[in-house]
Enzyme design. Structure first.
Site, PDB file in Angstrom:
ATOM      1  CE1 TYR A  70      -4.236  -1.356  -0.373  1.00 25.50           C
ATOM      2  CE2 TYR A  70      -3.282  -3.079   1.002  1.00 25.50           C
ATOM      3  CZ  TYR A  70      -4.283  -2.635   0.148  1.00 25.50           C
ATOM      4  OH  TYR A  70      -5.319  -3.466  -0.203  1.00 25.50           O
ATOM      5  CG  ASP A  89      -7.933   7.288  -7.139  1.00 19.66           C
ATOM      6  OD1 ASP A  89      -8.735   8.238  -7.040  1.00 19.66           O
ATOM      7  OD2 ASP A  89      -8.012   6.423  -8.043  1.00 19.66           O
ATOM      8  CG  HIS A 106     -13.969  -0.784  -2.068  1.00 15.21           C
ATOM      9  ND1 HIS A 106     -13.904  -1.209  -3.373  1.00 15.21           N
ATOM     10  CD2 HIS A 106     -15.100  -1.336  -1.556  1.00 15.21           C
ATOM     11  CE1 HIS A 106     -14.948  -1.977  -3.641  1.00 15.21           C
ATOM     12  NE2 HIS A 106     -15.688  -2.065  -2.560  1.00 15.21           N
TER      13      HIS A 106
HETATM   14  N1  APR Z   1     -12.010   4.627 -19.032  1.00 18.04           N
HETATM   15  C1  APR Z   1     -13.121   4.019 -18.524  1.00 18.04           C
HETATM   16  N2  APR Z   1     -13.150   2.724 -18.168  1.00 18.04           N
HETATM   17  C2  APR Z   1     -12.015   2.014 -18.331  1.00 18.04           C
HETATM   18  C3  APR Z   1     -10.832   2.566 -18.848  1.00 18.04           C
HETATM   19  C4  APR Z   1     -10.862   3.940 -19.216  1.00 18.04           C
HETATM   20  N3  APR Z   1      -9.789   4.562 -19.732  1.00 18.04           N
HETATM   21  N4  APR Z   1      -9.878   1.590 -18.888  1.00 18.04           N
HETATM   22  C5  APR Z   1     -10.457   0.484 -18.399  1.00 18.04           C
HETATM   23  N5  APR Z   1     -11.748   0.718 -18.067  1.00 18.04           N
HETATM   24  C6  APR Z   1     -12.769  -0.190 -17.510  1.00 18.04           C
HETATM   25  C7  APR Z   1     -12.570  -1.652 -17.848  1.00 18.04           C
HETATM   26  O1  APR Z   1     -13.139  -1.950 -19.119  1.00 18.04           O
HETATM   27  C8  APR Z   1     -13.314  -2.333 -16.699  1.00 18.04           C
HETATM   28  O2  APR Z   1     -14.696  -2.498 -17.001  1.00 18.04           O
HETATM   29  O3  APR Z   1     -12.675  -0.115 -16.102  1.00 18.04           O
HETATM   30  C9  APR Z   1     -13.152  -1.324 -15.546  1.00 18.04           C
HETATM   31  C10 APR Z   1     -12.155  -1.733 -14.493  1.00 18.04           C
HETATM   32  O4  APR Z   1     -12.628  -2.863 -13.802  1.00 18.04           O
HETATM   33  P1  APR Z   1     -11.841  -3.437 -12.549  1.00 18.04           P
HETATM   34  O5  APR Z   1     -10.391  -3.498 -12.862  1.00 18.04           O
HETATM   35  O6  APR Z   1     -12.508  -4.697 -12.148  1.00 18.04           O
HETATM   36  O7  APR Z   1     -12.026  -2.318 -11.407  1.00 18.04           O
HETATM   37  P2  APR Z   1     -13.252  -2.070 -10.429  1.00 18.04           P
HETATM   38  O8  APR Z   1     -14.544  -2.433 -11.069  1.00 18.04           O
HETATM   39  O9  APR Z   1     -13.080  -0.702  -9.904  1.00 18.04           O
HETATM   40  O10 APR Z   1     -12.950  -3.105  -9.266  1.00 18.04           O
HETATM   41  C11 APR Z   1     -13.815  -3.098  -8.160  1.00 18.04           C
HETATM   42  O11 APR Z   1     -12.509  -4.682  -6.983  1.00 18.04           O
HETATM   43  O12 APR Z   1     -10.347  -5.295  -6.844  1.00 18.04           O
HETATM   44  C12 APR Z   1     -11.386  -4.743  -6.132  1.00 18.04           C
HETATM   45  O13 APR Z   1     -11.461  -3.245  -4.342  1.00 18.04           O
HETATM   46  C13 APR Z   1     -11.071  -3.345  -5.688  1.00 18.04           C
HETATM   47  O14 APR Z   1     -12.407  -1.344  -5.852  1.00 18.04           O
HETATM   48  C14 APR Z   1     -11.948  -2.479  -6.550  1.00 18.04           C
HETATM   49  C15 APR Z   1     -13.088  -3.413  -6.893  1.00 18.04           C
END
Ligand code: APR
Length: 228
Positions: free
Chosen positions: A53, A89, A104
């Site tokens: 972290y 963030d 989170h």
């Molecule tokens: N603009 C918009 N969306 C985007 C971009 C971009 N430039 N680049 C990627 N993405 C999309 C991807 O297509 C995907 O659908 O962002 C999403 C990211 O998904 P994850 O990586 O699964 O992130 P998130 O949904 O925030 O994860 C949820 O899971 O790992 C835990 O606690 C962590 O808060 C997190 C939670």
């Protein structure tokens, strides 16, 4: 004033240089989630968790908000906006949004490992082993780990119920209970999703799908909403 509720995930910060989780190989910066983001990991190897972290905090401090974060702040000119973010963030706040719910947690704060309600600002990027809360227990990052409760979820559900317009940006909707929040938005409310790869989970036909990166899709939608 109409209420706009925005649910954001890692995708909104991707173009600020902070990696998403599931676009890569399921590892976080090369780490196994089980080894760095669970209460068990903290019991087994707190130093590793702390280092992980610390690196993410450093990356967050070095990153800047992008045009999507700024556009959401601009939306406050005309709407009562609440951003519910899964991100740890602080780019929404630095982009100017004044009403942000962190589902989170937030990486710029520490938390007592004895009483989760005791949180403190962190000066700089490093939280060290040996730094203690007022009760004398080790400080950990103020983030929700896998297997932990999400204390803000009922607040977030209430906010979603109040939405007149709902916008989802950059989340794979793979993680519950956050993913379930879309079900608390009233049926008749206009709903938008902005993601270059719209998640395959069933959104129903009520979502208007904007298949764009956040820095393109969010400012465009905000412009539209500011003139109607
Ligand atoms: N603009 C918009 N969306 C985007 C971009 C971009 N430039 N680049 C990627 N993405 C999309 C991807 O297509 C995907 O659908 O962002 C999403 C990211 O998904 P994850 O990586 O699964 O992130 P998130 O949904 O925030 O994860 C949820 O899971 O790992 C835990 O606690 C962590 O808060 C997190 C939670």
């Amino acid at each position: 004033m109409k209420k706009v509720v925005v649910l954001t995930g890692a995708g909104i910060s991707a173009e600020s240089g902070l990696k998403t989780f599931r676009d890569s190989d399921g590892l976080w910066e090369g780490y196994d989630i089980q080894e760095v983001a669970t209460p068990q990991a903290w019991d087994w190897n707190p130093k590793l968790v702390q280092e992980f972290y610390n690196m993410r905090r450093k990356a967050c401090i070095e990153a800047s908000p992008n045009t999507a974060h700024y556009a959401l702040a601009k939306l406050e000119d005309k709407y009562d906006v609440t951003v519910i973010t899964q991100n740890i963030d602080d780019l929404h706040e630095r982009g100017g949004s004044t009403n942000v719910v962190h589902l989170h947690g937030i990486i710029t704060r520490s938390q007592s490992s004895e009483d989760a309600e005791l949180t403190y600002p962190i000066d700089g990027w490093e939280l060290k082993m040996g730094e203690q809360c007022e009760l004398g227990s080790q400080l950990r990052p103020h983030v929700v780990w896998f297997g932990e409760d999400v204390p803000m979820i009922s607040t977030a559900m209430d906010i979603c119920r109040q939405a007149d317009i709902f916008i989802l940006v950059g989340s794979s909707l793979a993680v519950y209970p956050a993913a379930g929040l879309i079900n608390f938005v009233r049926r008749e409310v206009p709903k938008y999703i902005i993601d270059p790869k719209i998640p395959s989970i069933s959104l129903g036909d009520s979502f208007i799908k904007i298949e764009e990166k956040a820095t393109i899709g969010v400012p465009e939608l905000v412009e539209e909403l500011l003139v109607i």
